[in-house]
Design a protein around this motif. Structure first.
Motif, short mmCIF file in Angstrom:
data_model
loop_
_atom_site.label_atom_id
_atom_site.label_comp_id
_atom_site.label_asym_id
_atom_site.label_seq_id
_atom_site.Cartn_x
_atom_site.Cartn_y
_atom_site.Cartn_z
N CYS A 2 -27.10 -4.99 18.26
CA CYS A 2 -26.58 -3.82 18.36
C CYS A 2 -26.93 -2.81 17.98
O CYS A 2 -28.01 -2.33 16.81
N VAL A 3 -26.91 -1.38 18.93
CA VAL A 3 -27.99 0.19 18.49
C VAL A 3 -26.60 0.80 17.94
O VAL A 3 -26.15 1.57 19.53
N SER A 4 -26.24 2.11 17.40
CA SER A 4 -25.33 3.19 17.14
C SER A 4 -25.71 3.89 16.59
O SER A 4 -26.30 3.72 15.23
N ILE A 33 -22.23 1.73 13.04
CA ILE A 33 -23.05 -0.03 12.81
C ILE A 33 -22.46 -0.92 12.33
O ILE A 33 -22.02 -1.79 12.37
N ASP A 46 -28.62 -5.50 14.37
CA ASP A 46 -28.17 -4.15 14.35
C ASP A 46 -28.93 -3.51 13.54
O ASP A 46 -29.77 -3.39 13.12
N ILE A 57 -29.70 4.20 14.99
CA ILE A 57 -30.63 4.84 16.39
C ILE A 57 -31.55 5.01 15.84
O ILE A 57 -32.78 4.94 16.00
N PHE A 111 -34.39 2.28 15.18
CA PHE A 111 -34.41 1.51 16.47
C PHE A 111 -35.60 2.42 17.22
O PHE A 111 -36.42 1.62 18.05
N SER A 117 -24.83 -1.00 22.72
CA SER A 117 -25.47 -0.15 22.23
C SER A 117 -24.64 1.57 23.18
O SER A 117 -23.59 1.31 24.12
N THR A 118 -25.27 2.84 22.70
CA THR A 118 -24.54 3.74 23.10
C THR A 118 -25.64 3.76 24.60
O THR A 118 -26.54 3.39 24.92
N ILE A 126 -29.49 4.91 24.97
CA ILE A 126 -30.16 3.41 24.28
C ILE A 126 -30.67 2.31 25.14
O ILE A 126 -30.79 1.75 25.43
N SER A 127 -28.99 2.43 26.24
CA SER A 127 -28.61 1.52 27.09
C SER A 127 -29.61 1.57 28.16
O SER A 127 -30.28 0.53 28.74
N GLU A 134 -21.55 -0.41 26.43
CA GLU A 134 -22.44 0.83 26.05
C GLU A 134 -20.18 1.43 25.18
O GLU A 134 -19.56 1.14 25.48
#
Length: 287
Positions: free
Chosen positions: A5-7, A11, A29, A32, A35, A54-55, A58-59, A73
């Motif tokens: 998970c990236v946000s 998050i 997790d 951003i 990450f 993820s956003t 990032i994806s 996404e």
């Protein structure tokens, strides 16, 4: 199932929703920023994940590394309508913090910049947000932006949001959603991907963003939306320190007075009605 998970600040809410839905999953997790700092290490183990949430930005980066995991996404939820006076200030590319973390009151900043008194600024804010056309404009633009950012779930999302609005706003700030809307969005995305078959409203999830900054819902805005429950107070992050609009203006004026650069060099961002509000304040003569 292994999930990456990236946000942004959403998050923890995303992760807690996933934990409630997939109690046996192993979830890693990252904010951003973290990450990006640790991307080389994450890249080495990217094929260990079955699902990446993820956003879009990032994806797109991760898709350069591998095609193995499934992707969902989830872009940040930004909805400005309930906090039309909220904005960000930038000096070049640098974000300038204020009294309430990343956020500033647009009217307060413009009032200070114009040389208005604290009392004049408070009256001006009151007059500006009594204007139903301005509030409606902020709502319409917020809806348009929401549809653009979340077009895949918008048709399912919007009727639920309108139902929520009958009672109270579903945002703490322009980019901090309450956990019920964040969880709903995650579940709609999972349902579109065929990973869940229905939406649950009974998930027990900690609302982590309630601990962060909570921006006032101005009385004039609340009256327009006919909210049953709302708070006019401003809350500092990670504290129970609340204050009213007059105190917010006073303290913000103190912050701006201490800036060691020309405030005319600051750029306003993140406000959907800044041009209209700026025009009102720039043309201000008397109240």
């Amino acid at each position: 199932m292994n999930i990456l998970c990236v946000s942004n600040c959403n998050i923890l809410g995303i992760k807690c929703t996933l934990e409630a839905i997939f109690p046996d999953a192993i979830i890693e997790d990252y904010l951003i920023q973290k990450f990006l700092r640790e991307s080389k290490g994450i890249q080495k183990k990217i094929n260990d994940f079955d699902l990446i949430i993820s956003t879009k930005t990032i994806s797109n980066e991760i898709k350069k590394w591998t095609s193995k995991p499934d992707f969902i996404e989830i872009n940040p939820i930004i909805f400005h309508a309930f906090h039309p006076d909220q904005c960000y200030l930038f000096l070049g590319d640098a974000h300038i913090g204020g009294l309430l973390g990343d956020y500033h009151s647009l009217s307060t900043f413009l009032g200070f910049k114009k040389g208005l008194s604290i009392e004049q600024t408070e009256k001006l804010i009151n007059n500006i947000y009594k204007n139903p056309q301005l509030i409606k404009l902020g709502w319409n633009r917020s809806i348009q932006n929401l549809q653009s950012a979340h077009s895949d779930i918008f048709d399912s999302l919007i009727p639920i949001l309108k139902t929520m609005c009958i009672r109270e706003p579903f945002m703490y700030t322009l980019n901090h959603p309450k956990i019920n809307i964040l969880s709903l969005m995650v579940q709609l995305k999972l349902m579109n991907a065929g990973l869940v078959s229905k939406i649950s409203n009974d998930l027990q999830i900690f609302d982590s963003l309630s601990k962060s900054v909570v921006w006032s819902v101005e009385k004039e805005v609340a009256e327009y939306f006919k909210f049953v429950s709302y708070s006019e107070a401003y809350k500092e992050s990670e504290s129970n320190n609340f204050f009213n609009r007059l105190v917010m203006i006073e303290k913000s004026f103190e912050v701006y007075s201490d800036f060691e650069f020309d405030i005319n060099d600051l750029v306003i961002r993140g406000n959907l009605i800044s041009e209209e509000t700026s025009a009102i304040i720039n043309n201000y003569e008397s109240i």
